[in-house]
Write a protein that holds these residues in place. Sequence first.
Motif, mmCIF file in Angstrom:
data_model
loop_
_atom_site.group_PDB
_atom_site.id
_atom_site.type_symbol
_atom_site.label_atom_id
_atom_site.label_comp_id
_atom_site.label_asym_id
_atom_site.label_seq_id
_atom_site.Cartn_x
_atom_site.Cartn_y
_atom_site.Cartn_z
ATOM 1 N N MET A 1 20.121 -9.288 10.592
ATOM 2 C CA MET A 1 19.164 -8.266 11.036
ATOM 3 C C MET A 1 17.781 -8.652 10.539
ATOM 4 S SD MET A 1 19.094 -4.165 10.214
ATOM 5 C CE MET A 1 20.545 -3.790 11.183
ATOM 6 N N ASN A 2 16.869 -9.008 11.481
ATOM 7 C CA ASN A 2 15.534 -9.439 11.061
ATOM 8 C C ASN A 2 14.437 -8.540 11.604
ATOM 9 O OD1 ASN A 2 15.640 -10.119 13.736
ATOM 10 N ND2 ASN A 2 15.183 -12.292 13.453
ATOM 11 N N LYS A 3 14.817 -7.313 11.975
ATOM 12 C CA LYS A 3 13.844 -6.327 12.433
ATOM 13 C C LYS A 3 13.667 -5.256 11.354
ATOM 14 C CE LYS A 3 13.345 -8.185 16.511
ATOM 15 N NZ LYS A 3 12.062 -8.845 16.890
ATOM 16 N N PRO A 4 12.465 -4.736 11.206
ATOM 17 C CA PRO A 4 12.258 -3.674 10.208
ATOM 18 C C PRO A 4 13.088 -2.433 10.516
ATOM 19 C CG PRO A 4 10.156 -4.602 10.933
ATOM 20 C CD PRO A 4 11.207 -5.149 11.853
ATOM 21 N N ILE A 5 13.501 -1.734 9.458
ATOM 22 C CA ILE A 5 14.218 -0.468 9.646
ATOM 23 C C ILE A 5 13.467 0.697 9.000
ATOM 24 C CG2 ILE A 5 16.490 -1.522 9.832
ATOM 25 C CD1 ILE A 5 17.027 -0.633 6.950
ATOM 26 N N TRP A 6 12.397 0.402 8.264
ATOM 27 C CA TRP A 6 11.574 1.469 7.693
ATOM 28 C C TRP A 6 10.119 1.158 8.017
ATOM 29 C CZ3 TRP A 6 7.431 2.191 4.501
ATOM 30 C CH2 TRP A 6 7.202 3.501 4.061
ATOM 31 N N PHE A 7 9.367 2.225 8.338
ATOM 32 C CA PHE A 7 7.982 2.049 8.762
ATOM 33 C C PHE A 7 7.073 3.002 7.984
ATOM 34 C CE2 PHE A 7 10.710 0.695 12.159
ATOM 35 C CZ PHE A 7 10.122 -0.477 12.610
ATOM 36 N N PRO A 8 5.841 2.581 7.721
ATOM 37 C CA PRO A 8 4.909 3.419 6.956
ATOM 38 C C PRO A 8 4.612 4.735 7.672
ATOM 39 C CG PRO A 8 4.119 1.152 7.110
ATOM 40 C CD PRO A 8 5.268 1.274 8.055
ATOM 41 N N SER A 9 4.262 5.736 6.874
ATOM 42 C CA SER A 9 3.838 7.026 7.418
ATOM 43 C C SER A 9 2.813 7.620 6.467
ATOM 44 C CB SER A 9 5.030 7.972 7.563
ATOM 45 O OG SER A 9 5.520 8.350 6.280
ATOM 46 N N GLU A 10 2.096 8.617 6.948
ATOM 47 C CA GLU A 10 1.077 9.252 6.111
ATOM 48 C C GLU A 10 1.685 9.890 4.866
ATOM 49 O OE1 GLU A 10 -1.830 11.875 7.517
ATOM 50 O OE2 GLU A 10 -2.707 10.470 8.952
ATOM 51 N N ALA A 11 2.948 10.281 4.964
ATOM 52 C CA ALA A 11 3.601 10.896 3.810
ATOM 53 C C ALA A 11 3.622 9.946 2.619
ATOM 54 C CB ALA A 11 5.023 11.307 4.176
ATOM 55 N N TYR A 12 3.583 8.636 2.898
ATOM 56 C CA TYR A 12 3.607 7.643 1.826
ATOM 57 C C TYR A 12 2.236 7.029 1.561
ATOM 58 C CZ TYR A 12 8.654 7.881 1.447
ATOM 59 O OH TYR A 12 9.928 8.327 1.197
ATOM 60 N N THR A 13 1.442 6.831 2.591
ATOM 61 C CA THR A 13 0.158 6.157 2.380
ATOM 62 C C THR A 13 -0.916 7.098 1.859
ATOM 63 O OG1 THR A 13 -0.427 6.506 4.714
ATOM 64 C CG2 THR A 13 0.656 4.422 4.137
ATOM 65 N N ARG A 14 -0.893 8.377 2.307
ATOM 66 C CA ARG A 14 -1.919 9.331 1.897
ATOM 67 C C ARG A 14 -1.776 9.678 0.411
ATOM 68 N NH1 ARG A 14 -4.812 12.910 4.971
ATOM 69 N NH2 ARG A 14 -4.785 11.186 6.467
ATOM 70 N N GLY A 15 -2.836 9.506 -0.319
ATOM 71 C CA GLY A 15 -2.822 9.826 -1.742
ATOM 72 C C GLY A 15 -2.190 8.766 -2.621
ATOM 73 N N SER A 16 -1.880 7.598 -2.051
ATOM 74 C CA SER A 16 -1.203 6.541 -2.811
ATOM 75 C C SER A 16 -2.192 5.762 -3.673
ATOM 76 C CB SER A 16 -0.492 5.581 -1.854
ATOM 77 O OG SER A 16 -1.442 4.870 -1.072
ATOM 78 N N HIS A 17 -1.650 5.013 -4.608
ATOM 79 C CA HIS A 17 -2.478 4.143 -5.442
ATOM 80 C C HIS A 17 -3.179 3.084 -4.597
ATOM 81 C CE1 HIS A 17 -1.106 5.619 -9.396
ATOM 82 N NE2 HIS A 17 0.084 5.750 -8.837
ATOM 83 N N ILE A 18 -2.479 2.559 -3.584
ATOM 84 C CA ILE A 18 -3.085 1.547 -2.721
ATOM 85 C C ILE A 18 -4.254 2.142 -1.941
ATOM 86 C CG2 ILE A 18 -2.703 0.139 -0.645
ATOM 87 C CD1 ILE A 18 -1.609 -1.182 -3.121
ATOM 88 N N GLU A 19 -4.120 3.372 -1.460
ATOM 89 C CA GLU A 19 -5.219 4.014 -0.739
ATOM 90 C C GLU A 19 -6.454 4.095 -1.627
ATOM 91 O OE1 GLU A 19 -5.478 7.741 2.216
ATOM 92 O OE2 GLU A 19 -5.237 8.315 0.109
ATOM 93 N N ALA A 20 -6.249 4.427 -2.900
ATOM 94 C CA ALA A 20 -7.392 4.512 -3.822
ATOM 95 C C ALA A 20 -8.081 3.155 -3.974
ATOM 96 C CB ALA A 20 -6.924 5.027 -5.177
ATOM 97 N N LEU A 21 -7.296 2.091 -4.048
ATOM 98 C CA LEU A 21 -7.885 0.748 -4.148
ATOM 99 C C LEU A 21 -8.632 0.375 -2.879
ATOM 100 C CD1 LEU A 21 -5.435 -1.755 -5.920
ATOM 101 C CD2 LEU A 21 -7.815 -1.311 -6.490
ATOM 102 N N LEU A 22 -8.054 0.680 -1.722
ATOM 103 C CA LEU A 22 -8.721 0.382 -0.452
ATOM 104 C C LEU A 22 -10.067 1.095 -0.377
ATOM 105 C CD1 LEU A 22 -5.675 0.604 2.006
ATOM 106 C CD2 LEU A 22 -6.931 -1.460 1.389
ATOM 107 N N GLN A 23 -10.087 2.350 -0.779
ATOM 108 C CA GLN A 23 -11.336 3.099 -0.757
ATOM 109 C C GLN A 23 -12.333 2.523 -1.754
ATOM 110 O OE1 GLN A 23 -9.992 7.101 -1.495
ATOM 111 N NE2 GLN A 23 -9.339 7.434 0.622
ATOM 112 N N HIS A 24 -11.845 2.108 -2.913
ATOM 113 C CA HIS A 24 -12.728 1.528 -3.944
ATOM 114 C C HIS A 24 -13.427 0.280 -3.415
ATOM 115 C CE1 HIS A 24 -13.986 0.367 -8.055
ATOM 116 N NE2 HIS A 24 -13.720 -0.862 -7.655
#
Length: 641
Positions: A1-24
Amino acid sequence: MNKPIWFPSEAYTRGSHIEALLQHFGLDGYEALYRLSIEETERFWQATLELLDLRWSVPYERVLDLSQGPQWPNWFVGGRLNLAQNALRHAEERPNEPALLWEGEDGAVRQLTYQELEVAVAQAAHALRALGVGKGDRVGLFLPMLPETAVAALAVARIGAIFVPIFSGYAPEAAATRLQDAEACLLIAADGFLRRGGRVALLENARAAARLSPSVKQLLVVRRFGDVPLASGEVAWDELVPAQPKEAPYLPVESMEPFMLIYTSGTTGRPKGTVHYHAGFPLKAAQDMAHLFDLRKGETLFWFTDMGWMMGPWAILGALTLGARVLLYEGAPDYPDAGRLWALCARHGVTHLGLSPTLVRALMPLGDAPVQEHDLSRLRVLGSTGEPWNLEPYLWFFHTVGRGRLPIINYSGGTEVGGGILGCTVWRPIKPMGFNTAAPGIHAEVLDASGRPVRGEVGELAVLKPWPGQTKGFWNAPERYLSTYWGRFENVWVHGDWALLDEEGHWFIQGRSDDTLKVAGKRVGPAEYESAAVEHPAVKEAAAIGVPHEVKGEVAVVFVVLRPGYLEGPELAQAIAETIAARLGKALKPERVLFVSDLPKTRNAKVMRRVIRAAYLGQNPGDLSALENPQAVEAIRQVGL
């Protein structure tokens, strides 16, 4: 199986540590952030530490000095700090929030708030000084996962000493080897702990280890049970520590000052003492938890591990530094019933759960019901580390435990790394069994035999630039460190894993490079054989090794543990071999399929293939002190006769 089975959503990206770095940085995507992390190393780490709100007693003057080469980087030059202060600083703003949760196998529960933990660590720091421990002294921690284990580690660091975590399942000789190499002056041990309803008499082993270690002058005993009389010269934790003052200073130390020696088992010779420093391992642990696992303030991390493995200190130091809480558990995951692990998660509101693939394989046969009977709605992230996955247990973890909605953050690195080389981010799709990124700040590549980066083919996993958390060599063995990681290509860390990086930027670990087979002229990871074997309905788990062959050079031998209800026999062995051949190709059909009742594993459920190979070939298997089930080695010797 070489296809993704989980995909990003706002529930995970919003308010994340990575989001803070991107904004910085003013960046618009994860890929741009990762590129910046490896191209502008100093800028990336400066911003990361600022956003994680790391405290410095003396600010650093420069992020990185490479004047001694990438093998010996000097991070955060001129800075002084103390990791214990960073782990406990949340007591200032959130004194009454839980920091440390603990559950015993007998159902006992304890909780320490950040303020209570701060006080406990201060008192333990005074107690250590009263016992004569000073800056740079080594202190052995021969402890199961108890609240005092975390308190002791933080107290040792608080006074500038160095702790040596020792796996609680070690025999005296194995513990003594580490104490002797570190020249520890004090050993902190428990009088025992519970395992599958039985009582493990840890203090007996601790006393024997201390007798074998001339440098150990005293034994400080954490009385888990309290009914074992102490010998002359032994000091009771519960009598000494609570009597101490409730405030203590943090000793500011230089950024590269060691705080921990954690030993890894070698294939041959004595174990390696990896040296970790205040501005390394704890920062790497916190950064990985932030950027890969997105652990946030007030969330709860539970990783099924022991203090003697890297993931024990990693969980405690990383979670507390981020202002989260960490759950420690004393016993077996399926005792007294199959639902124990899931009940534990539900009871304590675990948000981040980490298990090894082998442990998942062990839990699967217990069925879905034990999982489904418990409220796991607080779970937000699943984690795994320790070894490559097979597809079936991965999908069971994803669908049954994660309900098909939680990301599995696959994580691979090691003790010497201080954390992960590869991982997953919730900002990218996730493919089963793989990694969707190298850890930010880690310039990883897959190299061919000549040291050139390759895509779509198996090669050596390597790191091209240094990072915080990289071990400061091996204790008293710098040449061994250089030959282990820096001897293959000039100024390149070669980790010892075979890996594949596909064209879409997803990574797959194929096993240890010294485990890898070369059959019919093709390099094959043992995980490929094992994944194919467990596709047969009779196979519960498998381990593959390569053995010499006069004609073919090397052939595969696969050891199989059967599911209940199946009987060993040549016909079943042939059927399993055919299943593997159908998956991998006839040229890669295993030479033998052998049945065993168990595979040699460490306490954190990692299968030891190098031990299997040595036992099968009648060779010296090297250091076996990490094994939970050494009897499995003799069984493999017998089938190899």
